[in-house]
Design a protein around this motif. Structure first.
Motif, PDB file in Angstrom:
ATOM      1  N   ASP A   1      45.593  52.685  37.356  1.00  0.00           N
ATOM      2  CA  ASP A   1      45.660  51.498  38.228  1.00  0.00           C
ATOM      3  C   ASP A   1      46.932  51.573  39.059  1.00  0.00           C
ATOM      4  N   VAL A   2      46.878  50.970  40.246  1.00  0.00           N
ATOM      5  CA  VAL A   2      48.082  50.899  41.089  1.00  0.00           C
ATOM      6  C   VAL A   2      49.066  49.855  40.570  1.00  0.00           C
ATOM      7  N   ASN A   3      48.594  48.977  39.716  1.00  0.00           N
ATOM      8  CA  ASN A   3      49.441  47.883  39.237  1.00  0.00           C
ATOM      9  C   ASN A   3      50.135  48.292  37.922  1.00  0.00           C
TER      10      ASN A   3
ATOM     11  N   SER B   1      36.290  51.698  40.146  1.00  0.00           N
ATOM     12  CA  SER B   1      36.079  50.390  39.531  1.00  0.00           C
ATOM     13  C   SER B   1      37.138  49.407  40.012  1.00  0.00           C
ATOM     14  N   VAL B   2      37.328  49.402  41.318  1.00  0.00           N
ATOM     15  CA  VAL B   2      38.371  48.546  41.897  1.00  0.00           C
ATOM     16  C   VAL B   2      37.752  47.221  42.350  1.00  0.00           C
ATOM     17  N   ASN B   3      38.608  46.274  42.700  1.00  0.00           N
ATOM     18  CA  ASN B   3      38.099  44.961  43.088  1.00  0.00           C
ATOM     19  C   ASN B   3      37.479  44.985  44.489  1.00  0.00           C
TER      20      ASN B   3
ATOM     21  N   VAL C   1      39.237  54.639  38.087  1.00  0.00           N
ATOM     22  CA  VAL C   1      40.222  54.061  39.006  1.00  0.00           C
ATOM     23  C   VAL C   1      40.010  52.545  39.014  1.00  0.00           C
ATOM     24  N   GLY C   2      40.980  51.805  38.501  1.00  0.00           N
ATOM     25  CA  GLY C   2      40.873  50.345  38.393  1.00  0.00           C
ATOM     26  C   GLY C   2      40.776  49.938  36.931  1.00  0.00           C
TER      27      GLY C   2
ATOM     28  N   ARG D   1      49.880  45.942  34.897  1.00  0.00           N
ATOM     29  CA  ARG D   1      48.585  45.949  34.212  1.00  0.00           C
ATOM     30  C   ARG D   1      48.501  47.140  33.246  1.00  0.00           C
TER      31      ARG D   1
ATOM     32  N   ARG E   1      38.620  33.290  37.646  1.00  0.00           N
ATOM     33  CA  ARG E   1      38.168  33.468  39.029  1.00  0.00           C
ATOM     34  C   ARG E   1      36.956  32.564  39.322  1.00  0.00           C
TER      35      ARG E   1
ATOM     36  N   SER F   1      40.797  54.060  47.408  1.00  0.00           N
ATOM     37  CA  SER F   1      40.663  54.956  46.263  1.00  0.00           C
ATOM     38  C   SER F   1      39.825  56.181  46.620  1.00  0.00           C
TER      39      SER F   1
ATOM     40  N   TYR G   1      39.904  48.342  49.122  1.00  0.00           N
ATOM     41  CA  TYR G   1      40.336  48.978  47.859  1.00  0.00           C
ATOM     42  C   TYR G   1      39.429  50.172  47.526  1.00  0.00           C
TER      43      TYR G   1
ATOM     44  N   GLY H   1      40.691  46.887  35.531  1.00  0.00           N
ATOM     45  CA  GLY H   1      40.459  45.440  35.498  1.00  0.00           C
ATOM     46  C   GLY H   1      39.423  45.030  34.473  1.00  0.00           C
ATOM     47  N   TYR H   2      38.776  43.897  34.746  1.00  0.00           N
ATOM     48  CA  TYR H   2      37.792  43.333  33.817  1.00  0.00           C
ATOM     49  C   TYR H   2      36.574  44.229  33.638  1.00  0.00           C
ATOM     50  N   VAL H   3      36.266  45.038  34.663  1.00  0.00           N
ATOM     51  CA  VAL H   3      35.114  45.933  34.548  1.00  0.00           C
ATOM     52  C   VAL H   3      35.555  47.305  34.042  1.00  0.00           C
TER      53      VAL H   3
ATOM     54  N   ILE I   1      47.798  58.182  39.038  1.00  0.00           N
ATOM     55  CA  ILE I   1      46.416  58.186  39.535  1.00  0.00           C
ATOM     56  C   ILE I   1      46.003  59.601  39.965  1.00  0.00           C
TER      57      ILE I   1
END
Ligand code: UDX
Ligand code: ADP
Length: 491
Positions: free
Chosen positions: A46-48, A106-108, A20-21, A51, A364, A130, A126, A23-25, A93
Protein backbone atom coordinates in the motif's frame (compact mmCIF):
# COMPACT_ATOMS: atom_id res chain seq x y z
CA UNK A 1 -21.35 -18.22 -18.13
CA UNK A 2 -19.53 -21.51 -17.77
CA UNK A 3 -18.57 -23.56 -14.74
CA UNK A 4 -14.84 -23.60 -14.80
CA UNK A 5 -13.07 -26.50 -16.55
CA UNK A 6 -9.29 -26.67 -16.56
CA UNK A 7 -7.51 -26.71 -19.95
CA UNK A 8 -5.70 -29.89 -20.93
CA UNK A 9 -2.23 -28.42 -20.91
CA UNK A 10 -0.16 -28.21 -17.71
CA UNK A 11 -0.42 -24.78 -16.12
CA UNK A 12 2.54 -22.86 -14.74
CA UNK A 13 1.76 -22.62 -11.03
CA UNK A 14 1.32 -19.27 -9.31
CA UNK A 15 4.08 -18.96 -6.71
CA UNK A 16 3.97 -15.31 -5.75
CA UNK A 17 1.03 -12.96 -5.51
CA UNK A 18 1.15 -9.21 -4.96
CA UNK A 19 -1.96 -7.35 -3.86
CA UNK A 20 -1.84 -3.60 -4.52
CA UNK A 21 -4.10 -1.94 -1.92
CA UNK A 22 -4.30 -3.07 1.72
CA UNK A 23 -7.87 -1.91 2.38
CA UNK A 24 -11.16 -3.56 3.30
CA UNK A 25 -11.10 -5.71 0.16
CA UNK A 26 -7.41 -6.38 -0.54
CA UNK A 27 -6.44 -7.04 3.09
CA UNK A 28 -8.99 -9.76 3.99
CA UNK A 29 -9.09 -11.30 0.49
CA UNK A 30 -5.37 -11.87 0.19
CA UNK A 31 -5.06 -12.90 3.83
CA UNK A 32 -7.53 -15.72 3.15
CA UNK A 33 -5.62 -16.67 0.00
CA UNK A 34 -2.45 -16.91 2.12
CA UNK A 35 -4.28 -19.07 4.67
CA UNK A 36 -5.47 -21.56 2.09
CA UNK A 37 -2.40 -21.58 -0.16
CA UNK A 38 0.65 -22.11 2.07
CA UNK A 39 2.80 -22.72 -1.03
CA UNK A 40 2.11 -19.21 -2.39
CA UNK A 41 3.91 -16.14 -1.04
CA UNK A 42 1.38 -13.31 -0.74
CA UNK A 43 2.59 -9.72 -0.31
CA UNK A 44 0.04 -6.98 0.29
CA UNK A 45 1.35 -3.50 -0.45
CA UNK A 46 0.00 0.00 0.00
CA UNK A 47 1.09 3.59 -0.54
CA UNK A 48 -0.12 4.44 2.95
CA UNK A 49 2.70 3.61 5.40
CA UNK A 50 0.40 3.99 8.44
CA UNK A 51 -1.93 1.36 7.07
CA UNK A 52 0.93 -1.07 6.45
CA UNK A 53 2.36 -0.37 9.91
CA UNK A 54 -1.06 -1.19 11.39
CA UNK A 55 -1.20 -4.47 9.44
CA UNK A 56 2.25 -5.25 10.86
CA UNK A 57 1.38 -4.14 14.40
CA UNK A 58 2.49 -6.46 17.21
CA UNK A 59 0.05 -8.46 19.38
CA UNK A 60 -1.32 -6.75 22.50
CA UNK A 61 -0.70 -8.01 26.05
CA UNK A 62 -3.27 -10.78 25.58
CA UNK A 63 -1.59 -11.89 22.37
CA UNK A 64 -4.37 -10.52 20.11
CA UNK A 65 -3.80 -8.43 16.99
CA UNK A 66 -6.14 -5.68 18.14
CA UNK A 67 -4.62 -2.85 16.09
CA UNK A 68 -5.17 -4.08 12.54
CA UNK A 69 -6.56 -1.31 10.28
CA UNK A 70 -9.63 -3.38 9.39
CA UNK A 71 -11.93 -4.94 11.97
CA UNK A 72 -13.56 -8.17 10.79
CA UNK A 73 -14.58 -11.09 12.98
CA UNK A 74 -11.92 -13.82 12.60
CA UNK A 75 -9.50 -11.69 10.55
CA UNK A 76 -6.94 -11.10 13.31
CA UNK A 77 -6.62 -14.84 13.97
CA UNK A 78 -5.96 -15.57 10.29
CA UNK A 79 -3.40 -12.76 10.01
CA UNK A 80 -1.69 -14.07 13.13
CA UNK A 81 -1.47 -17.54 11.65
CA UNK A 82 -0.05 -16.47 8.27
CA UNK A 83 1.91 -13.23 8.84
CA UNK A 84 5.62 -13.85 8.44
CA UNK A 85 4.93 -17.36 7.06
CA UNK A 86 3.63 -16.71 3.56
CA UNK A 87 1.83 -13.41 4.17
CA UNK A 88 3.67 -10.07 4.19
CA UNK A 89 2.56 -6.45 4.38
CA UNK A 90 4.92 -3.94 2.82
CA UNK A 91 5.33 -0.44 1.43
CA UNK A 92 7.89 -1.72 -1.06
CA UNK A 93 5.37 -1.79 -3.87
CA UNK A 94 7.87 -2.09 -6.70
CA UNK A 95 9.67 -5.13 -5.30
CA UNK A 96 6.43 -6.97 -4.60
CA UNK A 97 5.10 -6.29 -8.11
CA UNK A 98 8.37 -7.26 -9.71
CA UNK A 99 8.55 -10.63 -7.99
CA UNK A 100 4.89 -11.56 -8.50
CA UNK A 101 3.40 -13.93 -11.09
CA UNK A 102 -0.03 -12.47 -10.42
CA UNK A 103 -1.00 -8.98 -9.22
CA UNK A 104 -4.38 -8.13 -7.72
CA UNK A 105 -5.30 -4.48 -8.19
CA UNK A 106 -7.37 -3.77 -5.12
CA UNK A 107 -7.25 -0.01 -4.76
CA UNK A 108 -10.11 2.34 -3.97
CA UNK A 109 -12.46 3.53 -6.73
CA UNK A 110 -14.54 6.23 -5.00
CA UNK A 111 -17.17 8.36 -6.73
CA UNK A 112 -15.59 11.34 -8.53
CA UNK A 113 -16.01 14.59 -6.63
CA UNK A 114 -15.24 16.97 -9.48
CA UNK A 115 -14.78 17.13 -13.23
CA UNK A 116 -16.53 15.02 -15.85
CA UNK A 117 -19.06 12.65 -14.29
CA UNK A 118 -18.67 14.25 -10.84
CA UNK A 119 -21.04 12.69 -8.32
CA UNK A 120 -21.59 9.59 -10.46
CA UNK A 121 -18.56 8.18 -12.25
CA UNK A 122 -15.88 6.17 -10.48
CA UNK A 123 -12.59 7.92 -9.87
CA UNK A 124 -10.16 5.63 -11.63
CA UNK A 125 -6.96 7.50 -10.97
CA UNK A 126 -5.83 5.02 -8.26
CA UNK A 127 -6.39 2.13 -10.68
CA UNK A 128 -4.49 3.97 -13.39
CA UNK A 129 -1.60 4.89 -11.05
CA UNK A 130 -1.17 1.30 -9.92
CA UNK A 131 -1.40 0.01 -13.50
CA UNK A 132 1.30 2.47 -14.57
CA UNK A 133 3.47 1.32 -11.67
CA UNK A 134 3.05 -2.31 -12.73
CA UNK A 135 4.09 -1.39 -16.28
CA UNK A 136 7.10 0.61 -15.07
CA UNK A 137 8.64 -1.94 -12.72
CA UNK A 138 7.79 -5.32 -14.29
CA UNK A 139 10.67 -7.31 -15.69
CA UNK A 140 8.63 -10.47 -16.28
CA UNK A 141 5.20 -11.28 -17.74
CA UNK A 142 2.29 -11.32 -15.30
CA UNK A 143 -1.38 -11.87 -14.81
CA UNK A 144 -3.07 -8.65 -13.70
CA UNK A 145 -6.37 -9.08 -11.88
CA UNK A 146 -8.95 -6.35 -11.38
CA UNK A 147 -10.26 -6.88 -7.86
CA UNK A 148 -11.51 -3.35 -7.30
CA UNK A 149 -15.03 -2.68 -8.54
CA UNK A 150 -14.53 -0.87 -11.82
CA UNK A 151 -16.73 0.42 -14.63
CA UNK A 152 -17.37 -1.85 -17.56
CA UNK A 153 -14.40 -2.01 -19.98
CA UNK A 154 -11.77 -0.74 -17.53
CA UNK A 155 -9.67 -3.79 -18.43
CA UNK A 156 -9.27 -2.36 -21.92
CA UNK A 157 -7.74 0.86 -20.54
CA UNK A 158 -5.45 -1.15 -18.28
CA UNK A 159 -4.28 -3.21 -21.23
CA UNK A 160 -3.47 -0.07 -23.27
CA UNK A 161 -1.50 1.44 -20.39
CA UNK A 162 0.42 -1.77 -19.78
CA UNK A 163 1.20 -2.37 -23.43
CA UNK A 164 2.34 1.20 -24.06
CA UNK A 165 4.57 1.52 -21.01
CA UNK A 166 6.18 -1.85 -20.33
CA UNK A 167 9.44 -3.40 -21.44
CA UNK A 168 9.32 -5.06 -24.87
CA UNK A 169 8.60 -8.78 -24.90
CA UNK A 170 6.52 -8.86 -21.72
CA UNK A 171 2.91 -9.99 -21.78
CA UNK A 172 0.15 -9.04 -19.39
CA UNK A 173 -3.04 -11.04 -19.24
CA UNK A 174 -5.81 -9.05 -17.67
CA UNK A 175 -8.57 -10.74 -15.72
CA UNK A 176 -11.60 -9.46 -13.87
CA UNK A 177 -12.25 -11.19 -10.56
CA UNK A 178 -14.74 -9.08 -8.60
CA UNK A 179 -14.98 -9.58 -4.87
CA UNK A 180 -18.43 -10.24 -3.45
CA UNK A 181 -17.54 -10.30 0.26
CA UNK A 182 -19.70 -8.28 2.61
CA UNK A 183 -18.04 -6.46 5.48
CA UNK A 184 -18.68 -7.94 8.89
CA UNK A 185 -18.80 -11.45 7.39
CA UNK A 186 -15.75 -11.13 5.12
CA UNK A 187 -13.85 -14.14 6.43
CA UNK A 188 -16.72 -16.59 6.15
CA UNK A 189 -17.73 -15.12 2.77
CA UNK A 190 -14.17 -15.62 1.52
CA UNK A 191 -13.88 -19.11 2.97
CA UNK A 192 -17.23 -20.22 1.54
CA UNK A 193 -18.03 -18.01 -1.43
CA UNK A 194 -21.34 -18.49 -3.27
CA UNK A 195 -19.30 -18.11 -6.43
CA UNK A 196 -15.90 -17.02 -7.69
CA UNK A 197 -16.24 -15.15 -10.95
CA UNK A 198 -13.32 -14.90 -13.35
CA UNK A 199 -13.68 -12.82 -16.50
CA UNK A 200 -11.14 -13.18 -19.28
CA UNK A 201 -10.73 -12.55 -22.97
CA UNK A 202 -12.03 -15.45 -25.01
CA UNK A 203 -8.59 -16.31 -26.39
CA UNK A 204 -6.38 -19.24 -25.57
CA UNK A 205 -4.04 -16.94 -23.55
CA UNK A 206 -7.05 -15.47 -21.73
CA UNK A 207 -8.40 -18.90 -20.87
CA UNK A 208 -5.00 -20.07 -19.61
CA UNK A 209 -4.66 -16.98 -17.40
CA UNK A 210 -8.16 -17.62 -16.03
CA UNK A 211 -7.25 -21.24 -15.34
CA UNK A 212 -4.10 -20.18 -13.47
CA UNK A 213 -6.13 -17.84 -11.26
CA UNK A 214 -8.76 -20.55 -10.78
CA UNK A 215 -6.00 -22.92 -9.62
CA UNK A 216 -5.35 -20.52 -6.72
CA UNK A 217 -8.99 -20.61 -5.59
CA UNK A 218 -9.19 -24.37 -6.11
CA UNK A 219 -7.03 -24.79 -3.01
CA UNK A 220 -10.28 -24.35 -1.05
CA UNK A 221 -13.21 -23.49 -3.33
CA UNK A 222 -14.97 -26.40 -5.09
CA UNK A 223 -14.57 -26.22 -8.85
CA UNK A 224 -18.34 -26.00 -9.44
CA UNK A 225 -18.40 -22.65 -7.63
CA UNK A 226 -15.81 -21.12 -9.96
CA UNK A 227 -17.35 -19.55 -13.06
CA UNK A 228 -15.70 -18.06 -16.09
CA UNK A 229 -17.23 -15.31 -18.20
CA UNK A 230 -16.16 -12.67 -20.67
CA UNK A 231 -14.29 -9.70 -19.21
CA UNK A 232 -17.08 -7.18 -19.67
CA UNK A 233 -19.75 -9.46 -18.19
CA UNK A 234 -17.59 -10.03 -15.15
CA UNK A 235 -17.00 -6.30 -14.63
CA UNK A 236 -20.69 -5.54 -15.05
CA UNK A 237 -21.83 -8.45 -12.84
CA UNK A 238 -20.35 -6.81 -9.76
CA UNK A 239 -22.24 -3.56 -10.39
CA UNK A 240 -25.40 -5.50 -11.25
CA UNK A 241 -25.27 -7.68 -8.11
CA UNK A 242 -24.86 -4.67 -5.84
CA UNK A 243 -27.60 -2.75 -7.65
CA UNK A 244 -30.03 -5.68 -7.26
CA UNK A 245 -29.22 -6.08 -3.56
CA UNK A 246 -29.61 -2.36 -2.88
CA UNK A 247 -32.85 -2.33 -4.86
CA UNK A 248 -34.32 -4.98 -2.54
CA UNK A 249 -33.50 -2.83 0.48
CA UNK A 250 -35.01 0.30 -1.06
CA UNK A 251 -38.09 -1.74 -2.01
CA UNK A 252 -38.55 -3.04 1.51
CA UNK A 253 -37.91 0.43 2.94
CA UNK A 254 -40.64 1.80 0.67
CA UNK A 255 -42.92 -0.91 2.09
CA UNK A 256 -41.84 0.14 5.59
CA UNK A 257 -43.33 3.59 5.01
CA UNK A 258 -46.64 2.02 3.98
CA UNK A 259 -46.53 -0.30 7.01
CA UNK A 260 -46.00 2.61 9.39
CA UNK A 261 -48.99 4.42 7.90
CA UNK A 262 -51.30 1.41 7.97
CA UNK A 263 -50.31 -0.48 11.11
CA UNK A 264 -48.88 -3.43 9.15
CA UNK A 265 -45.57 -4.86 10.35
CA UNK A 266 -42.76 -4.77 7.79
CA UNK A 267 -41.09 -7.84 9.32
CA UNK A 268 -44.24 -9.87 8.82
CA UNK A 269 -44.67 -8.56 5.28
CA UNK A 270 -41.00 -9.26 4.41
CA UNK A 271 -41.22 -12.72 5.95
CA UNK A 272 -44.40 -13.52 4.04
CA UNK A 273 -42.81 -12.33 0.77
CA UNK A 274 -39.51 -14.08 1.43
CA UNK A 275 -41.24 -17.45 1.81
CA UNK A 276 -41.83 -17.35 -1.94
CA UNK A 277 -38.85 -19.28 -3.27
CA UNK A 278 -38.68 -16.90 -6.23
CA UNK A 279 -38.14 -13.96 -3.88
CA UNK A 280 -36.16 -15.58 -1.04
CA UNK A 281 -35.72 -14.23 2.49
CA UNK A 282 -32.40 -12.38 2.31
CA UNK A 283 -31.85 -8.62 2.07
CA UNK A 284 -35.41 -7.78 3.03
CA UNK A 285 -34.58 -6.21 6.40
CA UNK A 286 -36.14 -2.77 6.63
CA UNK A 287 -33.72 -0.20 7.96
CA UNK A 288 -33.02 3.46 8.37
CA UNK A 289 -31.23 3.17 5.00
CA UNK A 290 -28.35 1.25 3.50
CA UNK A 291 -24.76 2.45 3.73
CA UNK A 292 -21.32 1.08 2.95
CA UNK A 293 -18.71 1.84 0.35
CA UNK A 294 -20.33 -0.14 -2.45
CA UNK A 295 -24.08 0.18 -2.93
CA UNK A 296 -24.38 3.89 -3.55
CA UNK A 297 -21.10 4.14 -5.45
CA UNK A 298 -21.90 1.22 -7.72
CA UNK A 299 -25.42 2.39 -8.50
CA UNK A 300 -24.16 5.89 -9.30
CA UNK A 301 -21.64 4.24 -11.54
CA UNK A 302 -24.38 2.29 -13.27
CA UNK A 303 -26.42 5.48 -13.68
CA UNK A 304 -23.41 7.20 -15.26
CA UNK A 305 -22.80 4.24 -17.55
CA UNK A 306 -26.46 4.20 -18.63
CA UNK A 307 -26.41 7.92 -19.35
CA UNK A 308 -23.18 7.61 -21.31
CA UNK A 309 -24.80 4.84 -23.35
CA UNK A 310 -27.77 7.15 -24.06
CA UNK A 311 -30.13 5.06 -21.93
CA UNK A 312 -31.76 7.79 -19.80
CA UNK A 313 -34.71 5.58 -18.73
CA UNK A 314 -32.34 2.96 -17.37
CA UNK A 315 -30.36 5.65 -15.56
CA UNK A 316 -33.55 7.08 -14.03
CA UNK A 317 -34.68 3.64 -12.91
CA UNK A 318 -31.52 2.92 -10.91
CA UNK A 319 -31.29 6.47 -9.59
CA UNK A 320 -34.60 5.89 -7.85
CA UNK A 321 -32.96 3.26 -5.58
CA UNK A 322 -30.66 5.98 -4.22
CA UNK A 323 -33.47 8.53 -4.00
CA UNK A 324 -35.53 6.10 -1.91
CA UNK A 325 -32.53 5.45 0.35
CA UNK A 326 -31.96 9.16 0.94
CA UNK A 327 -35.65 9.63 1.63
CA UNK A 328 -35.64 6.73 4.15
CA UNK A 329 -32.89 8.44 6.17
CA UNK A 330 -34.65 11.81 6.09
CA UNK A 331 -38.02 10.23 6.91
CA UNK A 332 -36.49 8.56 9.96
CA UNK A 333 -34.84 11.71 11.31
CA UNK A 334 -38.03 13.70 10.68
CA UNK A 335 -39.91 11.09 12.70
CA UNK A 336 -37.56 11.70 15.63
CA UNK A 337 -38.13 15.45 15.46
CA UNK A 338 -41.91 15.25 15.06
CA UNK A 339 -42.28 12.70 17.86
CA UNK A 340 -40.22 14.81 20.25
CA UNK A 341 -42.90 17.49 20.07
CA UNK A 342 -41.50 19.03 16.87
CA UNK A 343 -38.28 20.27 18.38
CA UNK A 344 -35.02 18.66 19.41
CA UNK A 345 -33.17 21.94 19.96
CA UNK A 346 -30.84 21.53 22.96
CA UNK A 347 -32.23 18.02 23.55
CA UNK A 348 -29.75 15.22 24.18
CA UNK A 349 -30.09 12.51 21.53
CA UNK A 350 -28.13 9.28 22.05
CA UNK A 351 -27.12 7.71 18.75
CA UNK A 352 -26.22 4.05 19.22
CA UNK A 353 -23.98 2.82 16.43
CA UNK A 354 -22.03 4.76 13.83
CA UNK A 355 -20.69 1.99 11.54
CA UNK A 356 -22.73 1.30 8.39
CA UNK A 357 -23.58 -2.17 9.71
CA UNK A 358 -22.63 -4.37 12.66
CA UNK A 359 -19.31 -6.18 13.00
CA UNK A 360 -17.31 -3.61 11.11
CA UNK A 361 -15.58 -0.37 12.04
CA UNK A 362 -16.25 1.01 8.54
CA UNK A 363 -18.35 4.17 8.38
CA UNK A 364 -18.34 4.88 4.66
CA UNK A 365 -21.79 6.20 3.63
CA UNK A 366 -23.17 5.13 7.01
CA UNK A 367 -26.78 6.19 7.61
CA UNK A 368 -25.62 7.45 11.03
CA UNK A 369 -23.69 10.27 9.35
CA UNK A 370 -26.87 11.65 7.76
CA UNK A 371 -28.89 11.19 10.96
CA UNK A 372 -26.30 13.02 13.06
CA UNK A 373 -26.08 15.81 10.51
CA UNK A 374 -29.85 16.23 10.52
CA UNK A 375 -30.02 16.20 14.34
CA UNK A 376 -27.23 18.74 14.51
CA UNK A 377 -28.99 21.00 12.03
CA UNK A 378 -31.98 20.87 14.39
CA UNK A 379 -29.50 22.04 17.07
CA UNK A 380 -29.71 18.90 19.19
CA UNK A 381 -26.90 17.72 21.45
CA UNK A 382 -25.80 14.46 19.90
CA UNK A 383 -24.02 11.76 21.91
CA UNK A 384 -22.65 8.91 19.85
CA UNK A 385 -21.51 5.46 20.91
CA UNK A 386 -20.10 2.77 18.65
CA UNK A 387 -18.13 -0.23 19.89
CA UNK A 388 -15.66 -0.26 16.98
CA UNK A 389 -15.47 3.18 15.38
CA UNK A 390 -12.75 5.41 16.85
CA UNK A 391 -13.66 8.91 18.03
CA UNK A 392 -11.31 10.47 15.46
CA UNK A 393 -13.15 8.73 12.60
CA UNK A 394 -16.55 9.93 13.85
CA UNK A 395 -15.37 13.55 13.95
CA UNK A 396 -13.74 13.14 10.55
CA UNK A 397 -17.00 11.90 9.03
CA UNK A 398 -19.08 14.61 10.66
CA UNK A 399 -16.79 17.40 9.49
CA UNK A 400 -16.39 16.23 5.88
CA UNK A 401 -17.10 18.97 3.33
CA UNK A 402 -20.73 18.50 2.29
CA UNK A 403 -21.72 17.19 5.72
CA UNK A 404 -20.94 20.34 7.66
CA UNK A 405 -19.67 23.84 7.04
CA UNK A 406 -18.85 24.71 10.65
CA UNK A 407 -16.31 22.32 12.19
CA UNK A 408 -16.28 24.07 15.56
CA UNK A 409 -20.04 23.68 15.90
CA UNK A 410 -19.65 19.92 15.47
CA UNK A 411 -17.19 19.75 18.35
CA UNK A 412 -19.61 21.71 20.54
CA UNK A 413 -22.72 19.75 19.62
CA UNK A 414 -21.39 16.22 19.30
CA UNK A 415 -19.78 14.14 22.02
CA UNK A 416 -18.61 10.56 21.98
CA UNK A 417 -19.52 8.18 24.79
CA UNK A 418 -17.52 5.17 25.97
CA UNK A 419 -20.57 2.93 26.42
CA UNK A 420 -24.18 2.75 25.31
CA UNK A 421 -25.40 3.49 28.84
CA UNK A 422 -23.11 6.51 29.11
CA UNK A 423 -24.69 7.81 25.88
CA UNK A 424 -28.19 7.23 27.28
CA UNK A 425 -27.59 9.13 30.53
CA UNK A 426 -29.81 12.22 30.52
CA UNK A 427 -30.91 11.61 26.92
CA UNK A 428 -34.41 12.41 25.75
CA UNK A 429 -34.23 9.81 23.01
CA UNK A 430 -32.14 6.84 21.93
CA UNK A 431 -31.69 6.32 18.20
CA UNK A 432 -30.42 2.92 17.10
CA UNK A 433 -28.49 3.50 13.90
CA UNK A 434 -26.48 0.24 13.70
CA UNK A 435 -27.68 -3.25 14.59
CA UNK A 436 -24.82 -4.16 16.98
CA UNK A 437 -25.83 -7.17 19.12
CA UNK A 438 -24.91 -5.34 22.32
CA UNK A 439 -27.80 -2.92 21.75
CA UNK A 440 -30.23 -5.83 21.67
CA UNK A 441 -28.91 -7.02 25.00
CA UNK A 442 -28.53 -3.60 26.62
CA UNK A 443 -29.81 -3.24 30.17
CA UNK A 444 -32.83 -1.27 28.97
CA UNK A 445 -34.24 -0.96 32.51
CA UNK A 446 -31.08 0.81 33.55
CA UNK A 447 -31.18 2.95 30.39
CA UNK A 448 -34.75 3.98 31.23
CA UNK A 449 -33.81 4.97 34.78
CA UNK A 450 -31.03 7.29 33.63
CA UNK A 451 -32.90 8.93 30.72
CA UNK A 452 -35.13 12.03 30.76
CA UNK A 453 -38.85 11.28 30.73
CA UNK A 454 -40.76 10.61 28.62
CA UNK A 455 -37.99 8.34 27.30
CA UNK A 456 -38.11 7.54 23.58
CA UNK A 457 -36.43 4.77 21.58
CA UNK A 458 -36.23 5.06 17.79
CA UNK A 459 -35.14 1.70 16.44
CA UNK A 460 -33.76 2.25 12.94
CA UNK A 461 -32.83 -1.41 12.61
CA UNK A 462 -35.79 -3.24 14.09
CA UNK A 463 -33.63 -5.06 16.66
CA UNK A 464 -35.21 -4.37 20.04
CA UNK A 465 -38.24 -6.03 21.54
CA UNK A 466 -40.60 -3.06 21.35
CA UNK A 467 -43.22 -4.69 23.59
CA UNK A 468 -40.70 -5.35 26.35
CA UNK A 469 -39.41 -1.79 26.13
CA UNK A 470 -42.94 -0.37 26.27
CA UNK A 471 -43.53 -2.48 29.38
CA UNK A 472 -40.54 -0.75 30.98
CA UNK A 473 -42.06 2.64 30.16
CA UNK A 474 -40.36 3.63 26.90
CA UNK A 475 -42.18 5.16 23.98
CA UNK A 476 -40.92 3.14 21.02
CA UNK A 477 -40.85 3.72 17.28
CA UNK A 478 -39.52 0.83 15.16
CA UNK A 479 -38.88 1.30 11.48
CA UNK A 480 -41.67 -0.26 9.43
CA UNK A 481 -44.08 -0.70 12.32
CA UNK A 482 -47.04 1.56 12.87
CA UNK A 483 -48.03 2.69 16.35
CA UNK A 484 -49.94 0.03 18.28
CA UNK A 485 -53.36 0.97 17.02
CA UNK A 486 -56.29 -0.04 19.16
CA UNK A 487 -59.09 -0.15 16.65
CA UNK A 488 -62.48 0.57 18.27
CA UNK A 489 -64.15 -1.91 15.90
CA UNK A 490 -62.07 -4.80 17.25
CA UNK A 491 -61.55 -3.81 20.86
C1 UDX B 1 -22.14 -5.26 -0.22
C2 UDX B 1 -22.50 -6.58 -0.91
O1 UDX B 1 -23.38 -7.33 -0.06
C3 UDX B 1 -21.24 -7.37 -1.22
O2 UDX B 1 -21.56 -8.54 -1.96
C4 UDX B 1 -20.29 -6.49 -2.04
O3 UDX B 1 -19.07 -7.19 -2.27
C5 UDX B 1 -20.00 -5.20 -1.32
O4 UDX B 1 -21.23 -4.52 -1.02
P1 UDX B 1 -21.43 -4.55 2.24
O5 UDX B 1 -21.74 -3.17 1.78
O6 UDX B 1 -20.12 -4.80 2.89
O7 UDX B 1 -21.54 -5.59 1.03
O8 UDX B 1 -22.56 -5.02 3.30
P2 UDX B 1 -24.08 -5.50 3.13
O9 UDX B 1 -24.30 -6.60 4.06
O10 UDX B 1 -24.44 -5.73 1.72
O11 UDX B 1 -24.90 -4.25 3.69
C6 UDX B 1 -24.94 -3.00 3.00
C7 UDX B 1 -25.91 -2.08 3.70
O12 UDX B 1 -27.25 -2.52 3.54
C8 UDX B 1 -25.69 -1.98 5.22
O13 UDX B 1 -25.87 -0.64 5.63
C9 UDX B 1 -26.76 -2.87 5.79
O14 UDX B 1 -27.13 -2.53 7.10
C10 UDX B 1 -27.90 -2.60 4.80
N1 UDX B 1 -28.89 -3.69 4.74
C11 UDX B 1 -28.54 -4.94 4.36
C12 UDX B 1 -30.22 -3.40 5.04
O15 UDX B 1 -30.57 -2.27 5.38
N2 UDX B 1 -31.16 -4.40 4.96
C13 UDX B 1 -30.83 -5.68 4.56
O16 UDX B 1 -31.74 -6.52 4.50
C14 UDX B 1 -29.47 -5.95 4.26
P1 ADP C 1 -11.60 -0.97 -0.56
O1 ADP C 1 -12.82 -0.94 0.34
O2 ADP C 1 -11.96 -1.00 -2.03
O3 ADP C 1 -10.61 -2.02 -0.18
P2 ADP C 1 -9.93 1.00 0.76
O4 ADP C 1 -9.97 2.49 0.67
O5 ADP C 1 -10.24 0.34 2.06
O6 ADP C 1 -10.90 0.47 -0.40
O7 ADP C 1 -8.50 0.46 0.32
C1 ADP C 1 -7.83 0.84 -0.84
C2 ADP C 1 -6.35 0.96 -0.52
O8 ADP C 1 -5.63 1.14 -1.74
C3 ADP C 1 -5.99 2.15 0.38
O9 ADP C 1 -5.33 1.69 1.55
C4 ADP C 1 -5.06 3.01 -0.49
O10 ADP C 1 -4.01 3.63 0.25
C5 ADP C 1 -4.50 1.98 -1.46
N1 ADP C 1 -4.00 2.55 -2.71
C6 ADP C 1 -4.58 3.47 -3.50
N2 ADP C 1 -3.81 3.72 -4.58
C7 ADP C 1 -2.71 2.94 -4.47
C8 ADP C 1 -1.54 2.73 -5.29
N3 ADP C 1 -1.38 3.37 -6.44
N4 ADP C 1 -0.62 1.85 -4.86
C9 ADP C 1 -0.80 1.18 -3.69
N5 ADP C 1 -1.86 1.33 -2.89
C10 ADP C 1 -2.82 2.19 -3.27
Amino acid sequence: MLPFSAPDQALAPIRRICCVGAGYVGGPTCTVIALNCPSIIVTIVDVNPDRIAAWNSPPDEEGNLSNLPVYEPGLAEVVKQCRGRNLFFSTDIDAAIEQADLVFVSVNTPTKKSGMGAGFAADLHYVEASTRRIAAVSTSSKIIVEKSTVPCRTAASMRTILESNSRPGLRFDILSNPEFLAEGTAISDLQNPDRVLIGSLDTSAGRIAAARLASVYEHWVPQYRIYTTGLWSSELSKLAANALLAQRISSVNAMAAICEATGADVNEVAHACGLDARIGPKFLRASVGFGGSCFQKDILNLVYLSESLNLPQVAEYWKQVITMNEWSKTRFSNKVVSTLFNTITEKRIAVLGFAFKKNTGDTRESAAITLCRNFRQERAKVVIYDPKVPQSQIYLDLTEPGVVDDREAVRQQVTIACSALEACAGAEAVVIATEWDEFKHLDWRKAYQIMSKPAFVFDGRGIVDAKALRAIGFKVHSVGKGPEIVDPIWS
